[in-house]
Design an enzyme around this catalytic site. Structure first.
Site, PDB file in Angstrom:
ATOM      1  N   LYS A 287       0.832  -1.212   0.000  1.00 45.04           N
ATOM      2  CA  LYS A 287       0.000   0.000   0.000  1.00 45.04           C
ATOM      3  C   LYS A 287       0.860   1.253   0.000  1.00 45.04           C
ATOM      4  O   LYS A 287       0.382   2.365   0.165  1.00 45.04           O
ATOM      5  CB  LYS A 287      -0.916   0.029   1.240  1.00 45.04           C
ATOM      6  CG  LYS A 287      -1.963  -1.039   1.289  1.00 45.04           C
ATOM      7  CD  LYS A 287      -3.081  -0.688   2.280  1.00 45.04           C
ATOM      8  CE  LYS A 287      -2.676  -0.797   3.714  1.00 45.04           C
ATOM      9  NZ  LYS A 287      -3.819  -0.630   4.650  1.00 45.04           N
TER      10      LYS A 287
ATOM     11  N   LYS B 210       2.652   2.163   2.307  1.00 50.18           N
ATOM     12  CA  LYS B 210       2.523   2.746   3.645  1.00 50.18           C
ATOM     13  C   LYS B 210       3.605   2.125   4.524  1.00 50.18           C
ATOM     14  O   LYS B 210       3.857   0.922   4.444  1.00 50.18           O
ATOM     15  CB  LYS B 210       1.152   2.416   4.249  1.00 50.18           C
ATOM     16  CG  LYS B 210       0.057   3.414   3.929  1.00 50.18           C
ATOM     17  CD  LYS B 210      -1.124   3.187   4.880  1.00 50.18           C
ATOM     18  CE  LYS B 210      -2.050   4.385   4.850  1.00 50.18           C
ATOM     19  NZ  LYS B 210      -3.133   4.276   5.835  1.00 50.18           N
TER      20      LYS B 210
HETATM   21  N1  C2G Z   1     -10.368   6.810   9.200  1.00 47.51           N
HETATM   22  C1  C2G Z   1     -11.363   7.723   9.541  1.00 47.51           C
HETATM   23  N2  C2G Z   1     -11.024   8.982   9.864  1.00 47.51           N
HETATM   24  C2  C2G Z   1      -9.727   9.371   9.877  1.00 47.51           C
HETATM   25  C3  C2G Z   1      -8.711   8.452   9.564  1.00 47.51           C
HETATM   26  C4  C2G Z   1      -9.057   7.164   9.224  1.00 47.51           C
HETATM   27  O1  C2G Z   1     -12.570   7.379   9.544  1.00 47.51           O
HETATM   28  N3  C2G Z   1      -9.440  10.665  10.207  1.00 47.51           N
HETATM   29  C5  C2G Z   1     -10.767   5.441   8.844  1.00 47.51           C
HETATM   30  C6  C2G Z   1     -10.383   5.082   7.407  1.00 47.51           C
HETATM   31  O2  C2G Z   1     -11.355   5.570   6.496  1.00 47.51           O
HETATM   32  C7  C2G Z   1     -10.356   3.549   7.475  1.00 47.51           C
HETATM   33  C8  C2G Z   1      -9.887   3.285   8.918  1.00 47.51           C
HETATM   34  O3  C2G Z   1     -10.087   4.502   9.654  1.00 47.51           O
HETATM   35  O4  C2G Z   1     -11.688   3.035   7.309  1.00 47.51           O
HETATM   36  C9  C2G Z   1      -8.430   2.880   8.986  1.00 47.51           C
HETATM   37  O5  C2G Z   1      -7.664   3.897   8.354  1.00 47.51           O
HETATM   38  P1  C2G Z   1      -6.211   3.515   7.777  1.00 47.51           P
HETATM   39  O6  C2G Z   1      -5.430   2.820   8.839  1.00 47.51           O
HETATM   40  O7  C2G Z   1      -5.648   4.724   7.101  1.00 47.51           O
HETATM   41  O8  C2G Z   1      -6.626   2.416   6.693  1.00 47.51           O
HETATM   42  P2  C2G Z   1      -6.171   2.336   5.151  1.00 47.51           P
HETATM   43  O9  C2G Z   1      -4.713   2.528   5.039  1.00 47.51           O
HETATM   44  O10 C2G Z   1      -7.108   3.199   4.407  1.00 47.51           O
HETATM   45  O11 C2G Z   1      -6.401   0.783   4.841  1.00 47.51           O
HETATM   46  O12 C2G Z   1      -8.058  -2.948   2.492  1.00 47.51           O
HETATM   47  C10 C2G Z   1      -8.363  -1.662   3.024  1.00 47.51           C
HETATM   48  C11 C2G Z   1      -7.114  -0.990   3.541  1.00 47.51           C
HETATM   49  O13 C2G Z   1      -6.401  -1.837   4.428  1.00 47.51           O
HETATM   50  C12 C2G Z   1      -7.528   0.299   4.246  1.00 47.51           C
END
Ligand code: C2G
Length: 131
Positions: A44, A46
């Site tokens: 990703k 990340k």
């Molecule tokens: N999130 C949120 N508000 C934020 C930050 C994050 O609602 N200010 C939510 C994201 O939308 C996601 C969850 O928290 O639903 C986890 O965020 P991340 O760890 O950034 O996940 P991500 O990297 O988007 O991974 O297969 C799907 C991926 O693994 C999603």
């Protein structure tokens, strides 16, 4: 039992993550969180500050979370929904529409993100990432 699932990295756990988990749990009575492994995070593009083991340990302490399993690839979601008898799939709306293929297997819900906070913002503000 109404089972909910959500996916993510959940690095530097913050209010936005907690609000997502709280609202996801409220859509059922069991929440499974599928946390990206360090290897999948690399896919990703990340790099999490905390390891998969530590992110799993922290999430397991959250009152809204019932189970934590590893997310190793983009294409495990259908199997996860079937194998775990999931009723509702939840993601923040930055993913709006991206997982609609799961509608054949469960309810799909995108929740509004929490404004003003993100793991990336935290790293920037702490000077851990180049501007
Ligand atoms: N999130 C949120 N508000 C934020 C930050 C994050 O609602 N200010 C939510 C994201 O939308 C996601 C969850 O928290 O639903 C986890 O965020 P991340 O760890 O950034 O996940 P991500 O990297 O988007 O991974 O297969 C799907 C991926 O693994 C999603």
């Amino acid at each position: 039992m109404k089972k909910v699932i959500t996916y993510g990295t959940f690095d530097l756990l913050h209010k936005g993550h907690i609000r997502l988990l709280k609202r996801a749990k409220a859509l059922g009575n069991h929440l499974t969180v599928c946390v990206s492994t360090d290897e999948f995070n690399a896919l990703k593009n990340k790099h999490a500050y905390t390891s998969f083991e530590d992110r799993k340990y922290i999430l397991e302490a959250v009152r809204y979370v019932d189970e934590v399993i590893p997310e190793k690839s983009w294409n495990q979601k259908i199997d996860d929904v079937i194998d775990n008898h999931i009723d509702v799939f939840v993601m923040g709306d930055d993913w709006e529409g991206k997982f609609d293929f799961l509608k054949d297997y469960c309810k799909v819900v995108y929740l509004p993100r929490t404004e003003g906070i993100s793991s990336t913002k935290i790293k920037h503000d702490l000077g851990m990432k180049p501007k």
